[in-house]
Design a protein around this motif. Structure first.
Motif, PDB file in Angstrom:
ATOM      1  N   ASN A  94      16.805  10.311  -3.481  1.00 36.34           N
ATOM      2  CA  ASN A  94      15.653   9.611  -3.770  1.00 36.34           C
ATOM      3  C   ASN A  94      16.093   8.135  -3.483  1.00 36.34           C
ATOM      4  O   ASN A  94      16.061   7.312  -4.466  1.00 36.34           O
ATOM      5  CB  ASN A  94      14.811   9.896  -5.026  1.00 36.34           C
ATOM      6  CG  ASN A  94      13.431   9.216  -5.050  1.00 36.34           C
ATOM      7  OD1 ASN A  94      12.789   9.215  -3.832  1.00 36.34           O
ATOM      8  ND2 ASN A  94      12.890   8.530  -6.304  1.00 36.34           N
ATOM      9  N   GLY A  95      15.940   7.592  -2.203  1.00 35.18           N
ATOM     10  CA  GLY A  95      16.382   6.280  -2.034  1.00 35.18           C
ATOM     11  C   GLY A  95      17.812   6.270  -2.325  1.00 35.18           C
ATOM     12  O   GLY A  95      18.804   6.885  -1.731  1.00 35.18           O
ATOM     13  N   SER A  96      18.372   5.292  -3.146  1.00 36.84           N
ATOM     14  CA  SER A  96      19.522   5.009  -3.443  1.00 36.84           C
ATOM     15  C   SER A  96      19.982   5.719  -4.829  1.00 36.84           C
ATOM     16  O   SER A  96      21.123   5.592  -5.365  1.00 36.84           O
ATOM     17  CB  SER A  96      19.760   3.673  -3.676  1.00 36.84           C
ATOM     18  OG  SER A  96      19.024   2.899  -4.568  1.00 36.84           O
ATOM     19  N   TYR A  97      18.925   6.582  -5.312  1.00 38.42           N
ATOM     20  CA  TYR A  97      19.496   7.349  -6.668  1.00 38.42           C
ATOM     21  C   TYR A  97      19.522   8.840  -6.390  1.00 38.42           C
ATOM     22  O   TYR A  97      19.216   9.276  -5.214  1.00 38.42           O
ATOM     23  CB  TYR A  97      18.283   7.003  -7.557  1.00 38.42           C
ATOM     24  CG  TYR A  97      18.077   5.527  -8.030  1.00 38.42           C
ATOM     25  CD1 TYR A  97      18.923   4.976  -8.784  1.00 38.42           C
ATOM     26  CD2 TYR A  97      16.963   4.746  -7.292  1.00 38.42           C
ATOM     27  CE1 TYR A  97      18.481   3.427  -9.156  1.00 38.42           C
ATOM     28  CE2 TYR A  97      16.802   3.314  -7.887  1.00 38.42           C
ATOM     29  CZ  TYR A  97      17.552   2.934  -8.696  1.00 38.42           C
ATOM     30  OH  TYR A  97      17.459   1.612  -8.804  1.00 38.42           O
ATOM     31  N   ASN A 130      14.778   9.383 -11.735  1.00 35.79           N
ATOM     32  CA  ASN A 130      16.293   8.717 -11.095  1.00 35.79           C
ATOM     33  C   ASN A 130      17.585   8.678 -11.958  1.00 35.79           C
ATOM     34  O   ASN A 130      17.409   8.414 -13.187  1.00 35.79           O
ATOM     35  CB  ASN A 130      15.786   7.585 -10.388  1.00 35.79           C
ATOM     36  CG  ASN A 130      14.812   7.688  -9.427  1.00 35.79           C
ATOM     37  OD1 ASN A 130      14.508   8.761  -9.026  1.00 35.79           O
ATOM     38  ND2 ASN A 130      14.075   6.739  -9.156  1.00 35.79           N
ATOM     39  N   PHE A 131      18.541   9.066 -11.342  1.00 39.17           N
ATOM     40  CA  PHE A 131      19.931   8.940 -11.887  1.00 39.17           C
ATOM     41  C   PHE A 131      20.879   8.268 -11.031  1.00 39.17           C
ATOM     42  O   PHE A 131      20.607   8.020  -9.876  1.00 39.17           O
ATOM     43  CB  PHE A 131      20.499  10.256 -12.333  1.00 39.17           C
ATOM     44  CG  PHE A 131      19.397  11.074 -13.672  1.00 39.17           C
ATOM     45  CD1 PHE A 131      19.887  10.754 -14.776  1.00 39.17           C
ATOM     46  CD2 PHE A 131      18.567  11.908 -13.086  1.00 39.17           C
ATOM     47  CE1 PHE A 131      18.986  11.395 -15.568  1.00 39.17           C
ATOM     48  CE2 PHE A 131      17.784  12.301 -13.741  1.00 39.17           C
ATOM     49  CZ  PHE A 131      18.081  12.337 -15.383  1.00 39.17           C
ATOM     50  N   ILE A 132      21.709   7.596 -11.860  1.00 42.47           N
ATOM     51  CA  ILE A 132      23.004   7.001 -11.028  1.00 42.47           C
ATOM     52  C   ILE A 132      24.239   7.809 -11.495  1.00 42.47           C
ATOM     53  O   ILE A 132      24.547   7.931 -12.732  1.00 42.47           O
ATOM     54  CB  ILE A 132      23.101   5.529 -11.121  1.00 42.47           C
ATOM     55  CG1 ILE A 132      21.995   4.606 -10.683  1.00 42.47           C
ATOM     56  CG2 ILE A 132      24.577   4.992 -10.596  1.00 42.47           C
ATOM     57  CD1 ILE A 132      22.055   3.232 -11.011  1.00 42.47           C
ATOM     58  N   LYS A 133      25.017   8.645 -10.771  1.00 39.37           N
ATOM     59  CA  LYS A 133      26.074   9.210 -10.992  1.00 39.37           C
ATOM     60  C   LYS A 133      27.474   8.239 -10.881  1.00 39.37           C
ATOM     61  O   LYS A 133      27.700   7.702  -9.897  1.00 39.37           O
ATOM     62  CB  LYS A 133      26.361  10.514 -10.220  1.00 39.37           C
ATOM     63  CG  LYS A 133      27.472  11.311 -10.529  1.00 39.37           C
ATOM     64  CD  LYS A 133      27.104  12.656  -9.693  1.00 39.37           C
ATOM     65  CE  LYS A 133      27.475  12.368  -8.260  1.00 39.37           C
ATOM     66  NZ  LYS A 133      27.248  13.523  -7.613  1.00 39.37           N
ATOM     67  N   TYR A 134      28.238   8.116 -11.693  1.00 36.89           N
ATOM     68  CA  TYR A 134      29.381   7.473 -11.806  1.00 36.89           C
ATOM     69  C   TYR A 134      30.525   8.136 -12.568  1.00 36.89           C
ATOM     70  O   TYR A 134      30.419   9.111 -13.335  1.00 36.89           O
ATOM     71  CB  TYR A 134      29.164   5.994 -12.433  1.00 36.89           C
ATOM     72  CG  TYR A 134      28.944   6.088 -13.931  1.00 36.89           C
ATOM     73  CD1 TYR A 134      29.946   5.813 -14.913  1.00 36.89           C
ATOM     74  CD2 TYR A 134      27.681   6.195 -14.404  1.00 36.89           C
ATOM     75  CE1 TYR A 134      29.651   5.803 -16.360  1.00 36.89           C
ATOM     76  CE2 TYR A 134      27.283   6.155 -15.950  1.00 36.89           C
ATOM     77  CZ  TYR A 134      28.533   6.105 -16.783  1.00 36.89           C
ATOM     78  OH  TYR A 134      28.276   5.794 -18.150  1.00 36.89           O
ATOM     79  N   ASN A 135      31.942   7.669 -12.322  1.00 39.71           N
ATOM     80  CA  ASN A 135      33.145   8.135 -13.057  1.00 39.71           C
ATOM     81  C   ASN A 135      33.175   7.752 -14.668  1.00 39.71           C
ATOM     82  O   ASN A 135      33.018   6.578 -14.837  1.00 39.71           O
ATOM     83  CB  ASN A 135      34.100   7.745 -12.116  1.00 39.71           C
ATOM     84  CG  ASN A 135      35.515   8.221 -12.710  1.00 39.71           C
ATOM     85  OD1 ASN A 135      35.599   9.002 -13.609  1.00 39.71           O
ATOM     86  ND2 ASN A 135      36.620   7.829 -11.927  1.00 39.71           N
TER      87      ASN A 135
END
Length: 225
Positions: A94-97, A130-135
């Motif tokens: 969804n866009g950058s998310y 919306n979420f941001i996935k990271y290490n």
């Protein structure tokens, strides 16, 4: 086993943009909260796919639970023996998310409100899905120390705050210079105007002189008669 398809596994943490917290699974409870030494292990998640389709399971390693919807579409953590289609999600952009949509119902998404509680209304505040996935193993301080070591042990530069305000002495000096420049410009302009006026007067004299000579000649010739 011949012909078996290996599972696709990836360790991640999911940051909820609406609650400013990470998805945390402690037993059956699922919330989004800030990271600290106590709940950090419960925020380490794994996205799993049993085949090469886009269907994913979200598994909490510490709790050994899967993030699922129950029959009332409430988020719960279920053990492996209870997982099913209600625990599967599609990961979409969804866009950058990122968003996680239920495989069973396309109107249901994984989401948390600003208090970190699961969203109940699928038509609620859209940014809460919306979420941001990271290490989860990423360490910014460790990364910066490695970068500084590669640069020969240089310390990080001080932040740049922009030019400072001039002191009263500097302002007075600047104003005096501006006044001198303006005075020079006025003198130069006046001097130029003087030259232009003299040139005009000289041209007028050249034009008027022949006229006077011509008039005097006519007067002499007329006197003869």
């Amino acid at each position: 086993m011949c012909g078996a398809v290996p599972a696709m596994v990836r360790s991640v943490s999911l940051y909820s943009t609406c609650s400013s917290g990470n998805v945390t699974v402690i037993g059956r409870s699922i919330k989004a909260m800030g990271r600290d030494g106590h709940n950090a292990p419960y925020q380490k998640l794994t996205t799993q796919s049993e085949d090469f389709s886009r269907k994913l399971y979200i598994f909490a390693e510490k709790s050994q639970r899967y993030i699922c919807f129950n029959k009332r579409w409430k988020l719960v953590g279920l053990p492996k023996k209870q997982k099913g289609p209600m625990c599967q999600f599609y990961e979409i952009y969804n866009g950058s998310y990122l968003r996680y949509r239920s495989v069973i119902d396309s109107s249901r998404y994984l989401g948390f409100n600003k208090f970190g509680k699961p969203m109940k209304n699928p038509r609620g505040r859209q940014e809460c899905f919306n979420f941001i996935k990271y290490n989860p193993h990423a360490d910014i301080n460790h990364h910066n120390s490695l970068v500084n070591a590669d640069m020969g042990g240089m310390d990080p530069r001080d932040p740049y705050f922009g030019p400072k305000k001039p002191s009263p002495v500097m302002r007075a000096t600047k104003n005096s210079l501006l006044q001198v420049d303006s005075t020079r410009e006025i003198i130069h302009t006046t001097h130029r105007y003087r030259h232009s006026n003299r040139w005009k007067m000289h041209q007028d004299e050249k034009i008027s002189a022949p006229r006077r000579r011509h008039e005097s000649r006519l007067f002499v010739e007329a006197s003869k008669y």
